[in-house]
Design a protein around this motif. Sequence first.
Motif, PDB file in Angstrom:
ATOM      1  N   THR A  40       0.856  -1.183   0.000  1.00 37.69           N
ATOM      2  CA  THR A  40       0.000   0.000   0.000  1.00 37.69           C
ATOM      3  C   THR A  40       0.890   1.230   0.000  1.00 37.69           C
ATOM      4  OG1 THR A  40      -1.678  -1.202   1.269  1.00 37.69           O
ATOM      5  CG2 THR A  40      -1.880   1.188   1.164  1.00 37.69           C
ATOM      6  N   ILE A  41       0.511   2.245  -0.770  1.00 40.75           N
ATOM      7  CA  ILE A  41       1.363   3.402  -0.997  1.00 40.75           C
ATOM      8  C   ILE A  41       0.656   4.683  -0.591  1.00 40.75           C
ATOM      9  CG2 ILE A  41       2.504   4.796  -2.798  1.00 40.75           C
ATOM     10  CD1 ILE A  41       2.779   2.215  -4.413  1.00 40.75           C
ATOM     11  N   TYR A  42       1.406   5.593   0.018  1.00 36.35           N
ATOM     12  CA  TYR A  42       0.967   6.983   0.110  1.00 36.35           C
ATOM     13  C   TYR A  42       1.884   7.799  -0.780  1.00 36.35           C
ATOM     14  CZ  TYR A  42       0.725  11.802   1.550  1.00 36.35           C
ATOM     15  OH  TYR A  42       0.623  13.168   1.525  1.00 36.35           O
ATOM     16  N   ALA A  43       1.299   8.557  -1.707  1.00 36.81           N
ATOM     17  CA  ALA A  43       2.079   9.380  -2.625  1.00 36.81           C
ATOM     18  C   ALA A  43       1.532  10.801  -2.616  1.00 36.81           C
ATOM     19  CB  ALA A  43       2.030   8.804  -4.038  1.00 36.81           C
ATOM     20  N   ARG A  44       2.412  11.763  -2.377  1.00 39.07           N
ATOM     21  CA  ARG A  44       1.978  13.156  -2.416  1.00 39.07           C
ATOM     22  C   ARG A  44       1.521  13.558  -3.826  1.00 39.07           C
ATOM     23  NH1 ARG A  44       7.053  15.574   0.931  1.00 39.07           N
ATOM     24  NH2 ARG A  44       8.057  13.891  -0.246  1.00 39.07           N
ATOM     25  N   THR A  45       2.084  12.870  -4.830  1.00 40.30           N
ATOM     26  CA  THR A  45       1.637  13.043  -6.216  1.00 40.30           C
ATOM     27  C   THR A  45       1.135  11.687  -6.697  1.00 40.30           C
ATOM     28  OG1 THR A  45       3.386  14.706  -6.526  1.00 40.30           O
ATOM     29  CG2 THR A  45       2.273  13.885  -8.514  1.00 40.30           C
ATOM     30  N   PRO A  46      -0.161  11.393  -6.519  1.00 40.29           N
ATOM     31  CA  PRO A  46      -0.689  10.054  -6.808  1.00 40.29           C
ATOM     32  C   PRO A  46      -0.423   9.563  -8.233  1.00 40.29           C
ATOM     33  CG  PRO A  46      -2.289  11.309  -5.555  1.00 40.29           C
ATOM     34  CD  PRO A  46      -1.197  12.272  -5.921  1.00 40.29           C
ATOM     35  N   SER A  47      -0.326  10.475  -9.185  1.00 45.97           N
ATOM     36  CA  SER A  47      -0.103  10.043 -10.571  1.00 45.97           C
ATOM     37  C   SER A  47       1.219   9.305 -10.742  1.00 45.97           C
ATOM     38  CB  SER A  47      -0.139  11.260 -11.507  1.00 45.97           C
ATOM     39  OG  SER A  47       0.867  12.196 -11.156  1.00 45.97           O
TER      40      SER A  47
END
Length: 301
Positions: free
Chosen positions: A40-47
């Motif tokens: 599972t990922i958290y990305a400040r820039t989801p793209s």
Amino acid sequence: MSTPYPKPIDPAATRIGWIGIGVMGAAMASRLLAAGYSLTIYARTPSKATHLQSQGAHIVNSPSDLAQNTDIIFTMLGHPSDVRQIVLDKTSGILAGLKPNGVMVDHTSSHPLLAKEIFKSARERDCWAVDAPVSGGDIGARDGKLAIFAAGDKRVVEWLSPLFELMGKATYLGGAGCGQSCKIANQITVAANTLGLSEGLVFAEKAGLNVEQYLEAIKKGAAGSNVMELLGKRIIERDYKPGGFAEYLVKDLGMGVDGEIGQVLPGAALCQQLYIGMVANGDGKLGMQGLISVIERLNGK
């Protein structure tokens, strides 16, 4: 004292979180997905997570959300300030959501004192923190051949070995912060090697040598190094694609030459100044091998 034992790490049961999917982080996370782990990922820039999503990764909206739904979280960020915010924010940070016995592993090249602070905060929440910066660049990350400088509780580092083995070779360095100190020393050595490689190539070319032949001639002698193997051809081909940004090396060298432990490092200070020049030339997002451009400018090329 509670520990994450005796339950072993298992692709079918261990839930992994990841924050930081740049050049290095994305390649490292991809290796865990390929090994069958739930990620599972958290990305400040989801793209930026599209490629990993296509491999089966899931996305959440905050570091604390990630922490609440995972057993182990890896971070691979840019600067200590990023680590502080992502990990220690009292509302949305990792430690605000990590459950007892949860483990966080910071692969960021960060500050030893921050690593100690995070370890202390994690233990206050009955969790564990490991500082484990890496070396090996984009190629090492892609091929699972990174050197991993791991520190914290030795038992936790050993427990994490099935995951570290997918990314490279981990060496236990000692208590919290020792991994970060090792990475700073590593960067001092890498920068010096890159400077020597760059100046040698500039000299060889000026002397009329075939630079490919020059590198082939010296690589098995005393001048040969892993830096030469990783970067030599790239430098000759002017391939400055980053395995790690030059501006990050300025940050890493800065943590070495700040005098905090009383050290005097004139070579590291010189290397930092040359990399600052590279950043000033607008090349901070290039790879560290772009240092040769600074040497060439100094020689009027």
